[in-house]
Design a protein around this motif. Structure first.
Motif, PDB file in Angstrom:
ATOM      1  N   ASP A   1       8.887  -4.557   6.907  1.00 55.35           N
ATOM      2  CA  ASP A   1       9.005  -5.947   6.504  1.00 55.35           C
ATOM      3  C   ASP A   1      10.399  -6.306   6.036  1.00 55.35           C
ATOM      4  O   ASP A   1      10.674  -7.429   5.659  1.00 55.35           O
TER       5      ASP A   1
ATOM      6  N   THR B   1      -1.809   4.389   4.847  1.00 55.83           N
ATOM      7  CA  THR B   1      -2.306   4.073   6.191  1.00 55.83           C
ATOM      8  C   THR B   1      -1.107   3.970   7.124  1.00 55.83           C
ATOM      9  O   THR B   1      -0.171   3.200   6.869  1.00 55.83           O
ATOM     10  N   TYR B   2      -1.127   4.758   8.220  1.00 50.78           N
ATOM     11  CA  TYR B   2      -0.016   4.794   9.168  1.00 50.78           C
ATOM     12  C   TYR B   2      -0.292   3.883  10.370  1.00 50.78           C
ATOM     13  O   TYR B   2      -1.427   3.439  10.585  1.00 50.78           O
ATOM     14  N   PRO B   3       0.725   3.609  11.184  1.00 48.55           N
ATOM     15  CA  PRO B   3       0.547   2.698  12.319  1.00 48.55           C
ATOM     16  C   PRO B   3      -0.524   3.123  13.306  1.00 48.55           C
ATOM     17  O   PRO B   3      -1.151   2.270  13.944  1.00 48.55           O
TER      18      PRO B   3
ATOM     19  N   ARG C   1       1.939   1.632   7.458  1.00 46.74           N
ATOM     20  CA  ARG C   1       1.496   0.238   7.550  1.00 46.74           C
ATOM     21  C   ARG C   1       1.320  -0.342   6.153  1.00 46.74           C
ATOM     22  O   ARG C   1       1.713  -1.474   5.870  1.00 46.74           O
ATOM     23  N   GLN C   2       0.719   0.459   5.252  1.00 43.23           N
ATOM     24  CA  GLN C   2       0.579   0.057   3.868  1.00 43.23           C
ATOM     25  C   GLN C   2       0.310   1.298   3.025  1.00 43.23           C
ATOM     26  O   GLN C   2      -0.156   2.323   3.539  1.00 43.23           O
TER      27      GLN C   2
ATOM     28  N   ASN D   1       3.870  -2.762   1.231  1.00 45.27           N
ATOM     29  CA  ASN D   1       4.192  -2.598   2.657  1.00 45.27           C
ATOM     30  C   ASN D   1       5.688  -2.726   2.894  1.00 45.27           C
ATOM     31  O   ASN D   1       6.133  -3.011   4.005  1.00 45.27           O
TER      32      ASN D   1
END
Length: 316
Positions: free
Chosen positions: A11, A125-127, A161-162, A182
């Motif tokens: 981001d 949490t990964y892509p 991702r987060q 994130n």
């Protein structure tokens, strides 16, 4: 582009964004994609902040406060999916943290006093959809330090991702709640070169509310001589213990190289990103970011270049 150059998560412009402002020392420049300029430190010590919750540690070392009760306690059911999350390092490489000899780790409960509330369970949490867990520590009002391989895993698609940050987690209890971040930071040396000597990073949270409540560690770049027989501490969330439980151990630094610290302190997978701190005159300064096993276990040393990146990330 040097290995200590800081790079940022999705981001903030990805790995190519370079922060405005001066470069830190020794060519280890800090790049942070739009969240704040690198800042050279006037001194190699950054102070801690005790927070605003009013719960204070009663003893140091292996002793801990067992009487403080949190008025903010939140019980969250631990699902089988959470309990089965693998340590982040198991997704990135095969050098898990290690119990060295007799296991004398001590569980911290409750985790509402200093410094235990500064230490966080991380749910990643990964892509590619993979989940993992790790350990982090507040280094500033909005910023949580951790290992580079927690925030960026090439095997799982790159930047997380987060990441949910849960300070002072104690089993099913989340005494201060949590925040989801994130926005991430790491180094060119880790993101582009997967170099363990540069394997550190940070999570930038949306607001400073959580960090201002629990407080945060100081950090320091020490001289080589200062590490001779230096007693250090670490605490985190190991994967061989019940989910969400924090475990402490301590010992002396056995070797300090240019960029790494070694010690025979007991750890386990899931503690990647844990603070390795010195307690002196009731001040706690992080001197390493734990991440590798092998007995001795190892941390990225807080050098002047690491210090400058941490300071820039603190000041976002």
């Amino acid at each position: 582009m040097s290995d200590h150059q800081s790079v940022s998560g999705p981001d903030d412009g990805g790995t190519s964004g370079q922060a405005p402002g001066p470069m830190p020392v020794s060519g280890h420049e800090s790049v942070s994609g739009g969240a704040g300029a690198a800042e050279s430190a006037a001194a190699m010590v950054a102070d801690s902040f005790e927070g605003q919750s009013g719960l204070l540690e009663l003893a140091s070392g292996f002793s801990r406060d067992v009487s403080a009760e949190s008025t903010l306690s939140e019980q969250v059911q631990i699902s089988p999916a959470l309990s089965s999350l693998p340590p982040a390092e198991s997704l990135a490489f095969e050098e898990p943290e290690t119990v060295c000899g007799n296991d004398d780790r001590v569980r911290i409960s409750p985790c509402t006093s200093i410094p235990w509330r500064w230490i966080c369970e991380l749910l990643v949490t990964y892509p590619d959809g993979a989940g993992a867990r790790g350990t982090g520590w507040f280094l500033g009002p909005r910023t949580v330090g951790t290992a580079g391989h927690v925030v960026f895993s090439r095997a799982n698609g790159g930047w997380a991702r987060q990441i949910e940050v849960i300070p002072g987690m104690d089993g099913a209890s989340r005494p201060f709640g949590s925040q989801v971040g994130n926005s991430f930071r790491s180094t060119n040396g880790w993101v582009n070169n997967t170099d363990p000597e540069y394997d550190y990073g940070a999570i930038v949270l949306p607001t400073a509310d959580l960090g201002n409540t629990v407080g945060f560690f100081g950090f320091a770049a020490l001289s080589d001589a200062s590490y001779q027989n230096l007693f250090v501490n670490t605490s985190g969330y190991p994967g061989d213990k019940p989910f969400g439980t924090q475990w402490f151990n301590a010992g002396t630094v056995t070797q300090a190289t240019q960029r790494r610290l070694s010690y025979m302190i007991d750890t386990f997978g899931g503690q990647s990103g844990s603070a390795v701190w010195r307690l002196l005159n009731n001040q706690r300064h992080v001197v390493g970011i734990h991440g590798y096993g092998g007995c001795p276990n190892k941390a990225v040393r807080v050098t002047g270049e690491v210090f400058n990146n941490l300071l820039a990330w603190r000041n976002v």
